[in-house]
Design a protein around this motif. Structure first.
Motif, short mmCIF file in Angstrom:
data_model
loop_
_atom_site.label_atom_id
_atom_site.label_comp_id
_atom_site.label_asym_id
_atom_site.label_seq_id
_atom_site.Cartn_x
_atom_site.Cartn_y
_atom_site.Cartn_z
N CYS A 97 41.59 43.72 35.37
CA CYS A 97 40.57 43.83 36.40
C CYS A 97 39.34 44.55 35.85
CB CYS A 97 41.13 44.56 37.62
SG CYS A 97 39.99 44.63 39.02
N TYR A 98 39.56 45.61 35.07
CA TYR A 98 38.45 46.34 34.45
C TYR A 98 37.64 45.42 33.55
CZ TYR A 98 36.00 49.63 31.42
OH TYR A 98 35.04 50.29 30.71
N MET A 99 38.32 44.59 32.78
CA MET A 99 37.63 43.69 31.86
C MET A 99 36.71 42.74 32.62
SD MET A 99 39.36 40.92 29.24
CE MET A 99 40.09 40.00 30.62
N PHE A 100 37.21 42.16 33.71
CA PHE A 100 36.37 41.23 34.47
C PHE A 100 35.19 41.94 35.12
CE2 PHE A 100 40.28 38.48 34.65
CZ PHE A 100 39.71 37.39 34.02
N VAL A 101 35.41 43.14 35.65
CA VAL A 101 34.34 43.84 36.35
C VAL A 101 33.28 44.36 35.38
CG1 VAL A 101 33.81 45.88 37.76
CG2 VAL A 101 35.79 44.47 38.32
N VAL A 102 33.71 45.00 34.28
CA VAL A 102 32.77 45.68 33.39
C VAL A 102 32.23 44.76 32.30
CG1 VAL A 102 32.52 47.60 31.77
CG2 VAL A 102 33.84 47.90 33.87
N TRP A 103 33.09 43.96 31.70
CA TRP A 103 32.64 43.09 30.61
C TRP A 103 31.80 41.93 31.13
CZ3 TRP A 103 36.95 42.07 26.46
CH2 TRP A 103 37.30 43.31 25.85
N TYR A 104 32.31 41.28 32.19
CA TYR A 104 31.71 40.03 32.61
C TYR A 104 30.96 40.13 33.93
CZ TYR A 104 34.94 38.45 29.01
OH TYR A 104 35.62 38.31 27.83
N GLY A 105 30.91 41.32 34.54
CA GLY A 105 30.13 41.50 35.75
C GLY A 105 30.65 40.76 36.96
N VAL A 106 31.94 40.48 36.99
CA VAL A 106 32.53 39.78 38.13
C VAL A 106 32.69 40.77 39.29
CG1 VAL A 106 34.56 38.50 38.93
CG2 VAL A 106 33.73 38.21 36.59
N GLY A 107 32.53 40.30 40.52
CA GLY A 107 32.71 41.15 41.68
C GLY A 107 34.13 41.72 41.76
N TYR A 108 34.25 42.87 42.40
CA TYR A 108 35.54 43.57 42.44
C TYR A 108 36.64 42.71 43.04
CZ TYR A 108 39.09 46.92 43.94
OH TYR A 108 40.28 47.57 44.17
N TRP A 109 36.38 42.08 44.17
CA TRP A 109 37.43 41.33 44.85
C TRP A 109 37.85 40.09 44.07
CZ3 TRP A 109 39.70 44.18 48.23
CH2 TRP A 109 38.98 45.14 48.94
N VAL A 110 36.87 39.42 43.46
CA VAL A 110 37.20 38.27 42.63
C VAL A 110 37.98 38.72 41.40
CG1 VAL A 110 36.25 36.36 41.27
CG2 VAL A 110 35.18 37.00 43.44
N ALA A 111 37.56 39.83 40.80
CA ALA A 111 38.27 40.36 39.63
C ALA A 111 39.70 40.75 39.99
CB ALA A 111 37.51 41.56 39.06
N LEU A 112 39.89 41.33 41.17
CA LEU A 112 41.24 41.69 41.63
C LEU A 112 42.12 40.44 41.73
CD1 LEU A 112 43.40 43.52 42.91
CD2 LEU A 112 42.22 43.25 45.09
N ALA A 113 41.59 39.38 42.34
CA ALA A 113 42.36 38.15 42.49
C ALA A 113 42.69 37.54 41.13
CB ALA A 113 41.58 37.15 43.35
N LEU A 114 41.73 37.54 40.21
CA LEU A 114 41.98 36.98 38.88
C LEU A 114 43.02 37.80 38.13
CD1 LEU A 114 38.32 36.10 37.80
CD2 LEU A 114 40.15 34.50 38.36
N ALA A 115 42.93 39.13 38.21
CA ALA A 115 43.89 39.99 37.51
C ALA A 115 45.30 39.77 38.04
CB ALA A 115 43.47 41.45 37.66
N VAL A 116 45.44 39.71 39.36
CA VAL A 116 46.77 39.50 39.95
C VAL A 116 47.32 38.13 39.54
CG1 VAL A 116 48.02 39.23 42.12
CG2 VAL A 116 46.33 41.05 41.88
N ALA A 117 46.48 37.10 39.57
CA ALA A 117 46.94 35.77 39.21
C ALA A 117 47.37 35.70 37.75
CB ALA A 117 45.83 34.75 39.49
N LEU A 118 46.58 36.28 36.85
CA LEU A 118 46.92 36.22 35.43
C LEU A 118 48.20 36.99 35.11
CD1 LEU A 118 43.39 36.57 33.75
CD2 LEU A 118 44.85 34.54 33.84
N VAL A 119 48.33 38.18 35.68
CA VAL A 119 49.54 38.97 35.42
C VAL A 119 50.75 38.30 36.05
CG1 VAL A 119 50.64 41.22 35.75
CG2 VAL A 119 48.22 41.10 35.17
#
Length: 337
Positions: A97-119
């Motif tokens: 989630c940190y990678m999506f938010v900080v590296w790629y500037g993705v919104g928090y909620w979208v980053a949360l969904a992506l992190a949960v899906a990937l893990v």
């Protein structure tokens, strides 16, 4: 394309409980100062406010323990495997989630969904490729395998994200509301509310959906479920995916409070104690055990001398197991020969 460097957190020290310098640390310092005689006794109302503050923070920390313990219980009920890499899946979820938010500037909620899906996908792949092969093997082999997997996950995190300490910006960061003299941190409220919503969602899924009922049938009797046409192996992979996804959610909820580093996964040891305390195999027991350990940890850190906080929960665990070996909500399994 060059990967932008990770942002290093400065000026925020970690409290021994895993919390940042915030309400929890301030409370602990206040109690220790009073214990040493350097501060005048507080009024009765201030003491009540402090207790309420400890209860709120203890509930939040306990909810994290409960979510990770829930992952232990789900996997054990389905496959009778104890996954000691559960805490490291939490760590991977926080870093992702940190990678999506900080590296790629993705919104928090979208980053949360992506992190949960990937893990979650990663958890299902673990079951299909590695862990399914050790079902039925001695428990010692399973334990050593999952401990080894956890070490591999930490090494991967160190290589991919570094060994520094990082902070995850969230919509709840640096926000608090004062209610009846108690500083209510939005980060702690988000943990409690997120845990309640997730538990309600899981209850509805396992109770009212065909897939959830099939998972329960596979957990209770694999052979009977197989004869009824249920794809048992697929159900087990889905259970691993759900367990890993729950751990990822716990990691993202915990990240703003505890900060992110490669040792974040060691919280799984306390979550395992919470699962044992509640009764290993009991889903409500995992949540109650987690909240119990969270409250014990916060109150012992405030009222007892330094060092007692880290062992108080285990002392209570030993006492409970001495009186009730199956845990608070566990049941004794009897086999007829």
């Amino acid at each position: 394309m060059a990967i932008p460097p990770l942002r290093r957190t400065r000026g925020k020290a970690k409290h021994p409980s895993g919390l940042t310098d915030g309400a929890g640390l301030a409370i602990t310092r206040a109690f220790r100062s009073r214990a040493s005689g350097s501060r005048a006794p507080r009024a009765w109302e201030d003491g009540l406010d402090t207790i309420l503050q400890l209860v709120l923070n203890g509930l939040a920390v306990g909810c994290i323990y409960g979510l990770v313990a829930l992952g232990f219980v789900l996997i054990y009920k389905a496959t009778e495997l104890v996954n000691f890499a559960q805490g490291d899946l939490l760590m991977l979820g926080a870093f992702t989630c940190y990678m999506f938010v900080v590296w790629y500037g993705v919104g928090y909620w979208v980053a949360l969904a992506l992190a949960v899906a990937l893990v979650a996908i990663f958890g299902a792949a673990l079951d299909a490729t590695i862990l399914r092969r050790v079902i039925g093997q001695p428990q010692f082999s399973v334990v050593m395998l999952t401990i080894g997997l956890g070490a591999i996950f930490r090494s991967f995190a160190s290589i991919a994200w570094g060994s520094e300490i990082y902070t995850l910006p969230t919509p709840f960061s640096a926000h608090a509301t004062r209610v009846a003299g108690v500083a209510v941190s939005h980060e702690y409220v988000s943990i409690i509310v997120g845990t309640v919503l997730l538990c309600a969602l899981l209850y509805g899924f396992f109770t009212f959906t065909r897939v959830g009922l099939a998972m329960q049938a596979s957990s209770q009797n694999q052979l009977a479920a197989y004869y009824m046409g249920i794809p048992v192996k697929l159900m087990f992979s889905l259970i691993w995916a759900i367990s890993a996804g729950v751990a990822a959610i716990a990691g993202v909820l915990l990240a703003p409070v505890s900060l992110i580093d490669i040792n974040l996964g060691f919280i799984g040891l306390k979550a395992f104690a919470a699962a044992v305390l509640g009764g290993f195999g009991s889903i409500p027991g995992a949540l109650v055990g987690g909240i119990t350990i969270g409250l014990i940890e916060l109150f012992s850190g405030a009222y007892l001398p330094q060092g007692f906080k880290d062992v108080a929960a285990y002392v209570v665990l030993l006492v409970v197991l001495a009186v009730r070996p199956q845990g608070m909500f566990g049941s004794i399994a009897r086999k007829k020969v």
